[in-house]
Scaffold this active site. Structure first.
Site, PDB file in Angstrom:
ATOM      1  CB  CYS A 129      -1.153   0.090   1.031  1.00  0.00           C
ATOM      2  SG  CYS A 129      -0.103  -0.252   2.617  1.00  0.00           S
ATOM      3  CG  HIS A 249      -0.694   3.844   4.948  1.00  0.00           C
ATOM      4  ND1 HIS A 249      -2.220   3.598   5.658  1.00  0.00           N
ATOM      5  CD2 HIS A 249      -0.370   3.032   4.449  1.00  0.00           C
ATOM      6  CE1 HIS A 249      -0.808   2.742   6.343  1.00  0.00           C
ATOM      7  NE2 HIS A 249      -0.566   1.657   5.380  1.00  0.00           N
TER       8      HIS A 249
END
Ligand code: NAP
Ligand code: 12T
Length: 344
Positions: A129, A249
């Site tokens: 990711c 994130h």
């Protein structure tokens, strides 16, 4: 248009449930959708977009008649069942780290290297990711200015470590506010010897450490996967940190370019990058933050500045819902890209 029999492996998880939503909301042309998870979840009903799905237990026979499977049940499950799925003729898009560095497996961020999909042999790996969002954010900068080196620090949400880590952040936050000692059982992910509370804290460990060089596995994924995705020797120095954010994130990215920067062109290039949303207006205090983009599939970039001491240095801040662009959405987008390219 052809319609596909789809399976989602790990459908009850943080990534798997977003995969189901992405298949429905991004109009993946499905004939049927089979949800697979462990025996613990067999028989459970999952409702999405008004449709009820019943979860089935994953077995080696689950892939008969399946055209495409999206996997997010962890590396050991991918390792154990992938052979059976490939033998059944199913095309597999895998979110685990298990196959990513296998030279026979394309590692793909569609807007960066979709041509690599043509070489697949039944398995396509979805990158990590943190790597996906960084590669997407810097892709056009690489094309226009060339990238020598990237120095990146990540601020990673707990959902990256799955449903159990999200539950842990909630429970610990409640305990701290109630004046109780928070109990840590899940994070840091990969922390098999010790666990630390994430509530009101930062943990500079994501995944296990490579004791030889001092970097974590998550940091080394950014180093190795970025090279494979770009097919170039882009140097990456990463520091990966878990922060008490539920979802999304963030990354502070410093890029050392090959050609000197032209800042108006940098802004123009970022504003026109596929998959990237330039969200940068200092006068109005506009910059991306994780809570603003939950459930969104783009990479949001702001705080774009030239290095104060070099015309080959660029600083930026990137934010993305890693369950979407970092996992589920990127996988479904790979499937859609393969259909568009006529290879699925
Ligand atoms: P999670 O929330 O813990 O979900 C795990 C899923 O795997 C659940 O559906 C679980 O089913 C299933 N599972 C576990 N053991 C199984 C078994 N023996 N047989 C069949 N299914 C089994 O984890 P997650 O965050 O979604 O992550 C899953 C994978 O995606 C991992 O490989 C992770 O590295 C990767 N990934 C995650 C992210 C992210 O941002 N979260 C990003 C990229 C890649 P039950 O509910 O039945 O246990
Ligand atoms: N350990 O896909 O803990 O390789 O946040 C993604 C997220 C591994 C991966 C995490 C992890 C991966 C985490």
């Amino acid at each position: 248009m052809k319609k596909y029999n789809v399976a989602i492996v790990g459908a009850t998880g943080a990534v798997g449930s977003e995969m189901l939503r992405c298949v429905l909301e991004f109009n993946f042309p499905y004939e049927s959708i089979k949800l697979l998870a462990s025996a613990r979840s067999a028989g459970k009903t999952i409702s999405q977009n008004g449709i009820d799905f019943v979860v089935e237990e994953l077995t080696a026979d689950s892939f008969e008649g399946i055209d495409v499977a999206f996997w997010s049940a962890g590396g050991s499950i991918s390792e154990k069942y992938m052979d059976a799925a490939v033998k059944a003729g199913c095309v597999n898009i895998d979110n685990s780290s298990h196959f990513r560095m296998d030279p026979n497996v394309p590692l793909v961020v569609p807007e960066v290297n979709s041509e690599a999909l043509r070489d697949h042999k039944g398995i396509i790996a979805n990158p990590n990711c943190t790597t996906i969002m960084m590669c997407s954010a810097v892709n056009r900068i690489e094309e226009v200015f060339g990238i020598e080196k990237i120095t990146v620090s990540t601020y990673q949400a707990v959902s990256g470590a799955g449903v159990a880590a999200m539950d842990e952040l909630y429970a610990q936050s409640r305990d701290v506010l109630d004046g109780k000692e928070p109990i840590a059982k899940v994070l840091p992910s990969g922390g098999d010897k010790k666990h630390y509370p994430i509530a009101f804290n930062c943990i500079p460990q994501v995944d296990v450490f490579n004791l030889e060089n001092g970097y974590s596995k998550e940091e080394m994924k950014m180093v190795n996967e970025t090279k494979k995705i770009f097919g170039k020797d882009i140097k990456v120095n990463a520091t990966c940190v878990r922060v008490p954010v539920l979802r999304g994130h963030s990354e502070s990215i410093h890029i050392q370019t090959k050609k000197p920067l032209d800042m108006p062109l940098v802004f123009e290039v970022l504003a026109n990058s596929t998959g990237v949303h330039l969200y940068d207006d200092l006068a109005n205090q506009i910059y991306p933050m994780p809570t603003a983009f939950i459930g969104d599939e783009m990479v949001h970039v702001g705080r774009v500045r030239q290095d104060l001491f070099s015309d080959h240095g660029l600083n930026m801040w990137a934010v993305s819902d890693q369950l979407m662009k970092g996992a589920a959405y990127n996988s479904i987008d790979i499937g859609l890209k393969m259909i568009e390219m006529g290879i699925l």
